[in-house]
Scaffold this motif. Structure first.
Motif, short mmCIF file in Angstrom:
data_model
loop_
_atom_site.label_atom_id
_atom_site.label_comp_id
_atom_site.label_asym_id
_atom_site.label_seq_id
_atom_site.Cartn_x
_atom_site.Cartn_y
_atom_site.Cartn_z
N LYS A 131 0.82 -1.05 -0.12
CA LYS A 131 0.16 -0.16 0.49
C LYS A 131 1.24 0.78 -0.12
O LYS A 131 1.57 1.24 0.98
CB LYS A 131 -0.95 -0.04 1.18
N ASN A 132 0.34 2.53 -0.83
CA ASN A 132 0.85 3.44 -0.66
C ASN A 132 2.84 3.22 -1.36
O ASN A 132 3.57 4.70 -1.34
CB ASN A 132 1.21 4.41 0.54
N SER A 133 2.24 2.12 -2.31
CA SER A 133 4.91 2.29 -2.63
C SER A 133 4.52 2.41 -3.38
O SER A 133 3.69 2.72 -4.62
CB SER A 133 4.77 0.34 -2.06
N ILE A 134 5.97 2.86 -3.75
CA ILE A 134 6.68 2.98 -5.49
C ILE A 134 7.19 1.78 -5.60
O ILE A 134 8.05 1.27 -5.65
CB ILE A 134 7.31 4.01 -5.12
N LEU A 135 6.51 0.90 -6.69
CA LEU A 135 7.56 -0.63 -7.61
C LEU A 135 8.31 -0.04 -8.33
O LEU A 135 7.43 0.22 -9.55
CB LEU A 135 6.04 -1.18 -7.53
N PHE A 136 9.16 -0.79 -7.86
CA PHE A 136 9.85 -0.44 -9.24
C PHE A 136 11.15 -2.39 -9.39
O PHE A 136 10.80 -3.18 -8.43
CB PHE A 136 11.38 0.14 -8.19
N LEU A 137 11.21 -2.52 -10.92
CA LEU A 137 11.19 -3.54 -11.70
C LEU A 137 12.49 -3.60 -11.81
O LEU A 137 12.90 -2.67 -13.12
CB LEU A 137 9.92 -4.29 -11.78
N GLU A 138 13.44 -4.72 -12.37
CA GLU A 138 14.11 -4.69 -14.04
C GLU A 138 13.81 -6.05 -13.76
O GLU A 138 13.30 -7.53 -12.89
CB GLU A 138 15.29 -4.04 -12.79
N ASP A 139 14.37 -6.76 -14.33
CA ASP A 139 14.69 -8.84 -15.05
C ASP A 139 15.90 -8.72 -16.59
O ASP A 139 16.24 -7.73 -16.72
CB ASP A 139 13.58 -8.97 -15.16
N ILE A 140 15.87 -10.16 -16.06
CA ILE A 140 16.82 -10.10 -17.74
C ILE A 140 17.01 -11.48 -18.09
O ILE A 140 16.42 -12.36 -18.10
CB ILE A 140 18.28 -10.03 -17.27
N GLY A 141 17.37 -10.86 -19.87
CA GLY A 141 16.41 -12.71 -20.63
C GLY A 141 15.38 -13.38 -20.35
O GLY A 141 15.20 -14.50 -20.14
N GLU A 142 14.34 -12.50 -20.51
CA GLU A 142 13.23 -13.04 -20.47
C GLU A 142 12.40 -12.66 -21.41
O GLU A 142 12.11 -11.31 -21.72
CB GLU A 142 12.46 -12.41 -19.17
N ASP A 143 11.86 -13.81 -22.48
CA ASP A 143 10.31 -12.85 -23.68
C ASP A 143 9.79 -11.88 -23.19
O ASP A 143 9.24 -12.70 -21.80
CB ASP A 143 9.97 -14.36 -23.61
N VAL A 144 8.75 -11.99 -24.11
CA VAL A 144 8.11 -10.92 -23.64
C VAL A 144 6.49 -11.30 -22.66
O VAL A 144 5.75 -10.63 -21.83
CB VAL A 144 7.99 -9.67 -24.80
N TYR A 145 6.32 -12.50 -23.51
CA TYR A 145 4.80 -13.49 -22.64
C TYR A 145 5.58 -13.56 -21.31
O TYR A 145 4.70 -13.34 -20.73
CB TYR A 145 4.55 -14.05 -23.61
N ARG A 146 6.91 -13.50 -21.18
CA ARG A 146 7.07 -14.34 -19.77
C ARG A 146 7.16 -13.00 -18.45
O ARG A 146 6.59 -12.97 -17.30
CB ARG A 146 8.79 -14.21 -19.33
N MET A 147 7.46 -11.26 -18.99
CA MET A 147 7.43 -10.69 -18.42
C MET A 147 5.70 -10.08 -18.59
O MET A 147 5.15 -9.31 -17.54
CB MET A 147 7.93 -8.51 -19.54
N ASP A 148 4.77 -10.51 -19.30
CA ASP A 148 3.52 -9.50 -19.23
C ASP A 148 2.93 -10.69 -18.27
O ASP A 148 1.91 -10.67 -17.42
CB ASP A 148 2.57 -10.42 -21.00
N ARG A 149 3.55 -12.54 -18.48
CA ARG A 149 2.24 -12.77 -17.45
C ARG A 149 3.16 -13.35 -16.24
O ARG A 149 1.42 -12.40 -15.02
CB ARG A 149 2.94 -14.77 -17.53
N MET A 150 3.98 -12.40 -15.59
CA MET A 150 4.43 -12.38 -14.68
C MET A 150 4.02 -10.68 -14.07
O MET A 150 3.21 -10.32 -12.96
CB MET A 150 6.18 -12.41 -14.25
#
Length: 340
Positions: free
Chosen positions: A233-252
């Motif tokens: 709640k009321n957080s700023i979410l930051f994300l990063e990743d490597i070597g993932e197909d776009v559909y996997r990023m979409d899924r997550m």
């Protein structure tokens, strides 16, 4: 009510309790690092495959003015892990308990940190707050320790990282000088008419304040439903990743959406997804499409392209600290120091 129905309802209640609202713990800031302090190098995930890599990390930390100690099991090998879960957890518990150790840096990411979460002594960690820094798979430790103790943890360089001026500058300002830093991408266009490298892209304009929380998307999404994630709640979410197909990023990202995480956050920052271009063949979405589908409709300040991730030049981002993002300028500004 039948026995089977009673058991079914009890199971549902237990599952709901796992992801139910948990009030945020009192934030514990670790002491800042000073020249002469000792930094322990640990291997909570992948092993250190060569002594040379560790020696480079030792020498880099020495240039910053630190003494170093290498945890007992860093060079152990258990398949793709730096020794057994019990041994890797013992190293972490030991360096937190050791009064001569002032800070802790992971040598590598890889996989294995989530396996350690049930084995850590959170009472020891709470009583002996100190800087823990790393990224990638270390996300599990950063989030799990913060969720269980309130200790501010640091998404930043690992021992095998490149200690270049950009990375060192943010490391020093955040963890040594205790500055409320402004994180902004390089603005160098080189000899080009417009900036190409390290651009930021505004997904939804505006400024917003909140607690910085996040890390590697794959690791974070695999912790969903556990007690090792904080209240969003009321957080700023930051994300990063490597070597993932776009559909996997979409899924997550869809998983975060279905779990209610995206509804609770106040703002969103995506760093870099290294080697995550659309695959060959017909019909792939781009990462921009995924953001357009899931992030833009939130109508919360959001941008992508921050210097967070599997890259050579990176910010040091504290988890649990209040910050303000400007989605049009592409900046993160700490509203308080991350260390005391």
């Amino acid at each position: 009510m039948s026995f089977s129905r009673r058991n079914f309802l009890q199971t549902l209640t237990a599952a709901a309790a796992t992801t139910a609202f948990r009030p945020p713990l009192s934030v514990i800031k670790p002491p800042r690092l000073k020249p002469g302090d000792t930094v322990a190098l640990v291997g909570p995930a992948a092993p250190a495959f060569t002594h040379e890599t560790v020696q480079v990390a030792v020498e880099s930390l020495q240039v910053l003015g630190f003494k170093t100690v290498v945890a007992k099991h860093v060079f152990d090998r258990y398949g793709y892990l730096a020794g057994t879960d019990a041994d890797r957890a013992a190293d972490l518990n030991a360096v937190f308990a050791d009064s001569t150790v002032d800070g802790i840096m992971a040598m590598h990411g890889g996989w294995g940190c989530a396996r350690l979460l049930p084995l850590l002594d959170y009472n020891v960690i709470r009583r002996n707050p100190k800087i823990l820094v790393g990224y990638s798979d270390i996300t599990a430790l950063l989030l799990g320790i913060y969720a269980q103790t309130g200790l501010v943890t640091m998404h930043g360089a690992v021992g095998s990282a490149t200690f270049n001026p950009f990375t060192v500058n943010y490391f020093r300002q955040t963890l040594m000088d205790a500055q409320a830093v402004l994180m902004e991408n390089p603005r160098d266009k080189g000899d080009l008419l417009a900036q190409v490298k390290d651009r930021v892209m505004t997904l939804y304009p505006g400024k917003v304040r909140g607690r910085l929380l996040g890390g590697n998307l794959t690791v974070l999404s695999h912790l969903m439903g556990s007690k090792y994630l904080p209240d969003w709640k009321n957080s700023i979410l930051f994300l990063e990743d490597i070597g993932e197909d776009v559909y996997r990023m979409d899924r997550m990202i869809t998983q975060l959406k279905l779990a209610g995480v995206l509804d609770q956050i106040s703002g969103f920052v995506f760093g870099k997804c290294t080697d995550c271009e659309p695959g060959k063949g017909y019909g792939s979405l781009t990462l921009e499409d995924v953001f357009r589908d899931h992030i833009v409709p939130l109508k919360k300040p959001a941008y992508s392209g921050a210097m967070i991730g599997h890259i050579t030049h990176k910010f040091t981002v504290p988890l649990g600290i209040e910050a303000e993002i400007d989605a049009e300028a592409g900046t993160i500004r700490l509203l308080e120091p991350a260390v005391k």
